[in-house]
Design a protein around this motif. Structure first.
Motif, PDB file in Angstrom:
ATOM      1  N   LEU A  68      -7.095   5.052  -2.827  1.00  0.00           N
ATOM      2  CA  LEU A  68      -6.097   4.386  -1.992  1.00  0.00           C
ATOM      3  C   LEU A  68      -5.484   3.278  -2.839  1.00  0.00           C
ATOM      4  O   LEU A  68      -6.194   2.422  -3.358  1.00  0.00           O
ATOM      5  CB  LEU A  68      -6.740   3.813  -0.729  1.00  0.00           C
TER       6      LEU A  68
ATOM      7  N   VAL B 229      -3.362   9.340   4.096  1.00  0.00           N
ATOM      8  CA  VAL B 229      -4.004  10.124   3.044  1.00  0.00           C
ATOM      9  C   VAL B 229      -4.997  11.080   3.694  1.00  0.00           C
ATOM     10  O   VAL B 229      -6.033  10.650   4.215  1.00  0.00           O
ATOM     11  CB  VAL B 229      -4.735   9.220   2.033  1.00  0.00           C
TER      12      VAL B 229
ATOM     13  N   GLN C  38       0.873  -1.167   0.000  1.00  0.00           N
ATOM     14  CA  GLN C  38       0.000   0.000   0.000  1.00  0.00           C
ATOM     15  C   GLN C  38       0.911   1.217   0.000  1.00  0.00           C
ATOM     16  O   GLN C  38       1.652   1.450   0.955  1.00  0.00           O
ATOM     17  CB  GLN C  38      -0.933  -0.025   1.211  1.00  0.00           C
TER      18      GLN C  38
ATOM     19  N   THR D 104      -3.483   1.969   5.081  1.00  0.00           N
ATOM     20  CA  THR D 104      -3.509   3.395   4.739  1.00  0.00           C
ATOM     21  C   THR D 104      -4.488   4.085   5.670  1.00  0.00           C
ATOM     22  O   THR D 104      -5.654   3.673   5.760  1.00  0.00           O
ATOM     23  CB  THR D 104      -3.955   3.625   3.284  1.00  0.00           C
TER      24      THR D 104
ATOM     25  N   LEU E 225      -6.794   6.908   6.344  1.00  0.00           N
ATOM     26  CA  LEU E 225      -7.545   7.957   5.650  1.00  0.00           C
ATOM     27  C   LEU E 225      -8.123   8.922   6.672  1.00  0.00           C
ATOM     28  O   LEU E 225      -8.850   8.498   7.584  1.00  0.00           O
ATOM     29  CB  LEU E 225      -8.668   7.342   4.821  1.00  0.00           C
TER      30      LEU E 225
END
Lengths: 115, 114
Positions: free
Chosen positions: A21, A11, A6, A109, A111
């Motif tokens: 993503l 993010v 990833q 990730t 977010l």
């Protein structure tokens, strides 16, 4: 064994903006692909999965992902994010060649949706 | 519908102590897994089981033992806890052997080893 990458660890995105993503994996031979979401202090929940057929997969909460065999990618997208989408997202690959059909997870990730 | 239940949810141990984490699933799933989650490292497989009475090593098995005496339960044991085992542990189960079934997760067990 599979490896799952990833590319973005964090993010940040403004509310109502689109988001992507990214997820890449090492081999497209005999694999199924998944995206999971983890809200704070909770377990992982399935967002969507690709097993076969159409390369565009739709999941819960307005998310979708596209399987790209040639690029060994499975990127997750949402056209307009909400505050409630703030969470950790994990891409996973299930390798059918492995005993126990093990899942291999990316590093996640985070977010963050900004009001 | 309980799904996958982990106990305890929180535990603090001293180095050298032992403990067991219990995972119970009520979905009649054949496959069960134990993962650990550490910041920046995603989920790593510790041990797994493809059926009652069977266990196998995953990516990071050292320092852990498991048992699957009953189909619905999968136990993870730490015989002599070390600070490196401070982590969040997740149990998961799945229904099919063909790779099509997704993993169902418990809510996690947060372990701190001092």
């Amino acid at each position: 064994a599979q490896s799952v990458t990833q590319l973005d660890s964090q993010v940040p995105v403004f509310e109502e903006a689109p988001v992507e993503l990214r997820c890449n994996y090492s081999s497209s031979v005999s694999v199924y692909l998944f995206w999971y979401v983890q809200y704070p202090n909770q377990g992982l929940q399935l967002l969507l999965k690709y097993l076969s057929g159409s390369t565009l997969v739709k999941g819960i909460n307005g998310f979708e992902a596209e399987f790209n065999k040639s690029q060994t990618s499975f990127h997750l997208r949402k056209p307009s994010v909400h505050i409630s989408d703030t969470a950790e997202y994990f891409c996973a690959v299930s390798d059918l060649r492995d005993t126990g059909n093990q899942f291999y997870f990316g590093t996640g990730t985070s977010l963050t949706v900004i009001p | 519908n309980a799904g996958v239940t982990q106990t305890p949810k929180f535990r603090v141990l001293k180095t050298g102590q032992s403990m067991t984490l219990l995972c119970a699933q009520d979905m009649n799933h054949e496959y069960m897994y134990w993962y650990r989650q550490d910041p920046g490292m995603g989920l790593r497989l510790i041990h797994y089981s493809v059926g009652e009475g069977t266990t196998a090593k995953g990516e990071v098995p050292d320092g852990y033992n498991v048992s699957r005496l009953k189909k619905q339960n999968f136990l993870l044991g730490l015989e002599s806890a070390a600070p490196s085992q401070t982590s969040v542990y997740f149990c998961a189960s799945r229904t099919t052997s063909g790779g099509t079934g997704e993993l169902f997760f418990g809510e996690g067990s947060r372990l701190t080893v001092l």
